[in-house]
Design an enzyme around this catalytic site. Structure first.
Site, PDB file in Angstrom:
ATOM      1  CE  LYS A 240      -1.872   2.546   3.132  1.00 41.35           C
ATOM      2  NZ  LYS A 240      -1.677   3.864   2.493  1.00 41.35           N
ATOM      3  N   GLY A 292       7.067   4.553   8.310  1.00 44.97           N
ATOM      4  CA  GLY A 292       6.192   5.698   8.531  1.00 44.97           C
ATOM      5  C   GLY A 292       6.408   6.261   9.918  1.00 44.97           C
ATOM      6  CB  SER A 293       4.348   8.526  11.939  1.00 48.86           C
ATOM      7  OG  SER A 293       3.147   7.788  11.968  1.00 48.86           O
ATOM      8  CB  THR A 294       7.320   6.831  16.163  1.00 49.01           C
ATOM      9  OG1 THR A 294       8.638   6.835  15.588  1.00 49.01           O
ATOM     10  CG2 THR A 294       7.366   6.087  17.477  1.00 49.01           C
ATOM     11  CD  GLU A 295       0.006   9.494  15.931  1.00 48.56           C
ATOM     12  OE1 GLU A 295       0.641  10.328  15.243  1.00 48.56           O
ATOM     13  OE2 GLU A 295      -1.222   9.555  16.134  1.00 48.56           O
ATOM     14  N   GLY A 297       3.426   3.245  13.772  1.00 53.71           N
ATOM     15  CA  GLY A 297       4.232   2.043  14.019  1.00 53.71           C
ATOM     16  C   GLY A 297       3.844   1.373  15.337  1.00 53.71           C
ATOM     17  CD  GLU A 314      12.961   3.637   8.076  1.00 54.44           C
ATOM     18  OE1 GLU A 314      12.885   4.533   8.951  1.00 54.44           O
ATOM     19  OE2 GLU A 314      12.920   3.846   6.861  1.00 54.44           O
ATOM     20  CD  GLU A 446      10.191  11.897  11.945  1.00 54.76           C
ATOM     21  OE1 GLU A 446       9.097  11.346  12.144  1.00 54.76           O
ATOM     22  OE2 GLU A 446      11.108  11.361  11.298  1.00 54.76           O
TER      23      GLU A 446
END
Ligand code: NAI
Ligand code: MG
Length: 535
Positions: A240, A292-295, A297, A314, A446
């Protein structure tokens, strides 16, 4: 397994994105000339002198003429999902529009993937799996080589499309994104029939169906990072792309067709977060790879926690770029610029926290200001542009929010840029903050934009403490003349990649991935193959 690179292996990458120098031919004079020619060649009179009214230098007096990219790329009005080797129209989910962030003009309608679309894609990948994984490995390798070659052949079209859909400067999509995407297919094509040497004495088997969710900052390159190793190891995929930048992934599907990749081996479902979540939660998926974002993730990690799905993440970063007083300062300044303003700062490993040794801080910030003033911000399709458009309106307002927070918390903003920003499109003047405290929001979170936080240190120990004082641990840069300092710092920095006297160099053979909240698992190199096999 080596997961740090203490030395950068240079990919097929161009000269630095911007050199302070100017082309000699074709230039058009702009800016204010306050003192002009006062002599002729051959006479005893002094050479002509030109000077900018404000800076007193030649900077900004002469500039490049516009150099717009001329290749026109055909974009269909509407695209469906790519499932089972063909494009399917949008189903119940309807459509959404992808725009050009540099002009705010719509480019195409895309299908919004529903749980049923994801189900169809997973079923297709499952059907394709037995034959694909049983194919002689050398045949899989051949197909990957063919795809790599076709990416090269269609490179210009892909570069233009990447720039139009995502806003990055054409010189970056042309010289970095597309060549590296091809390199990832070349590199993994080579491994396809040699996996037994990567895992000696073991029998590597494919994991199965891989669900791969990618971000918008390097759209085609991230697709290549995900697909190439998965396919080399005999897996099938459901990918995606990010909702603002799906077009090059869909063009890649055309390339798969042209190259004869069997139907169902790669399926592409377009859509936003809900479509991604449907992939993550699908019981037919054996492995999730996310960038993508840590959130997000963290949400994905929780969603797969109670399942037997394999997972690699990542995620974000707030990487430290450390400049010692024995470094070559001009070289370091170029590296700082490359580290934070490359791709508008939409880079997970961007060197967004600069630590400069106290004695050279004034000189470094002065030189940084001069260099910042020479960056050309504007039309991403102009071959001279250094900093293009911010990827979306949301991202621009997020960055602008951080600029306000930085100032309200007491840091000093420096926007030295002299290119006026275009009136339409999403643009942000590249900038840096001085007077930053480690507790400031702009030093901790970030930003994912062209915003640098400059801080100082006195000793190597202090530099290490401050650099490691972050929930993230993706990358770091160290600038020094001393080999011993280099090795000591690289060993002690909590970061997956440490660049020494360089920054943002990538290579398919070099593993990439994070420590701490920057995620886990590695992509690229031998280490990257490990997450796509069962042993
Ligand atoms: P995001 O993490 O939401 O998006 C990345 C991908 O994940 C997209 O394909 C998106 O559709 C998908 N996604 C979103 N929610 C999902 C969910 N619940 N389950 C599965 N997939 C999901 O990033 P976003 O919102 O585009 O950007 C927000 C911030 O994230 C940025 O400002 C930046 O700080 C950071 N970011 C970091 C990246 C990196 O490479 N480290 C890449 C993109 C964003
Ligand atoms: Mg777009």
């Amino acid at each position: 397994m080596a997961t740090r690179s203490t030395r950068s292996t240079k990919p097929s990458r161009p000269a630095p994105r911007t050199s302070g120098g100017r082309e000699t031919g074709g230039g058009r004079a702009t800016g204010k000339i306050v003192a002009a020619a006062n002599g002729h060649a051959g006479s005893a009179k002094p050479a002509p002198k030109f000077k900018h009214a404000e800076t007193g230098t030649l900077e900004g007096v002469w500039d490049y003429a516009p150099a717009p990219e001329t290749v026109k790329v055909k974009i269909d009005a509407q695209y469906g999902h790519y499932i089972d080797g063909r494009f399917r129209p949008a189903s119940k989910g309807g459509t959404f529009v992808t725009i050009n962030p540099a002009t705010e003009q719509p480019l195409a309608k895309l299908a919004l993937g529903t749980a049923e679309d994801v189900d169809a894609a997973v079923a297709s990948a499952q059907r394709a799996l037995p034959a694909w994984s049983a194919l002689p490995a050398s045949e899989r390798g051949k197909l990957l080589f063919r795809i790599a070659r076709r990416i090269q052949e269609r490179a210009r079209e892909l570069a233009v499309l990447e720039t139009i859909d995502g806003g990055k400067p054409i010189k970056e999509s042309r010289d970095v994104d597309i060549p590296l995407a091809a390199q990832h297919f070349f590199y993994h094509a080579g491994w396809a029939d040699k996996l037994q040497y990567v895992f000696p004495g073991r029998t590597p088997r494919p994991v199965g169906v891989c669900g791969q969710i990618i971000p918008w900052n390097f759209p085609l390159l991230m697709a290549a990072w995900k697909l190439a190793p998965a396919l080399a190891c005999g897996n099938t995929c459901v990918l995606k792309p990010a909702e603002t930048t799906s077009l090059t992934a869909l063009r890649l599907a055309e390339i798969f067709d042209e190259c004869g990749l069997p139907p169902g081996v790669v399926n592409i479902v377009t859509g936003a977060g809900e479509t991604g979540a449907a992939i993550v939660n699908h019981p037919g998926i054996n492995k999730i790879a996310f960038t993508g974002s840590t959130e997000v993730g963290k949400k994905i990690a929780m969603a797969v926690a109670a399942t037997d799905k394999k997972l690699t993440l990542e995620l974000g970063g707030k990487s430290a770029n450390i400049v010692f007083d024995d470094a070559s300062i001009d070289q370091a300044v170029e590296g700082i610029i490359e580290g934070i303003y490359f791709n508008q700062g939409h880079v997970c490993c961007a060197g967004s926290r600069l630590f400069v040794q106290e004695g050279i801080a004034a000189e470094v910030t002065r030189k940084l200001k001069v260099r910042l003033a020479s960056l050309r911000v504007g039309d991403p399709l102009d071959k001279n542009t250094d900093v293009g458009a911010i990827n979306s309106r949301e991202q621009l307002s997020k960055i602008e929010g951080y600029l306000r927070i930085g100032q309200s918390e007491g840091a000093t903003l420096c926007q030295a840029g002299r290119s006026p920003l275009p009136k339409t499109g999403y643009y942000c003047q590249p900038c840096f903050f001085t007077g930053v405290q480690p507790s400031h929001t702009i030093a901790r979170e970030e930003i994912f934009g062209p915003v640098l936080a400059v801080m100082t240190f006195r000793t190597p120990e202090e530099a290490l403490l401050r650099a490691n004082n972050s929930p993230y641990g993706l990358a770091a840069g160290v600038w020094t003349d001393k080999g011993s300092k280099i090795l000591e710092m690289a060993r002690k920095l909590e970061a997956g990649v440490v660049w020494l006297n360089t920054y943002n160099k990538f290579d398919a053979a070099s593993p990439f991935g994070g420590f701490k909240e920057s995620g886990f698992g590695r992509e690229g190199g031998v280490a990257g193959l490990r997450s796509y096999v069962e042993l």
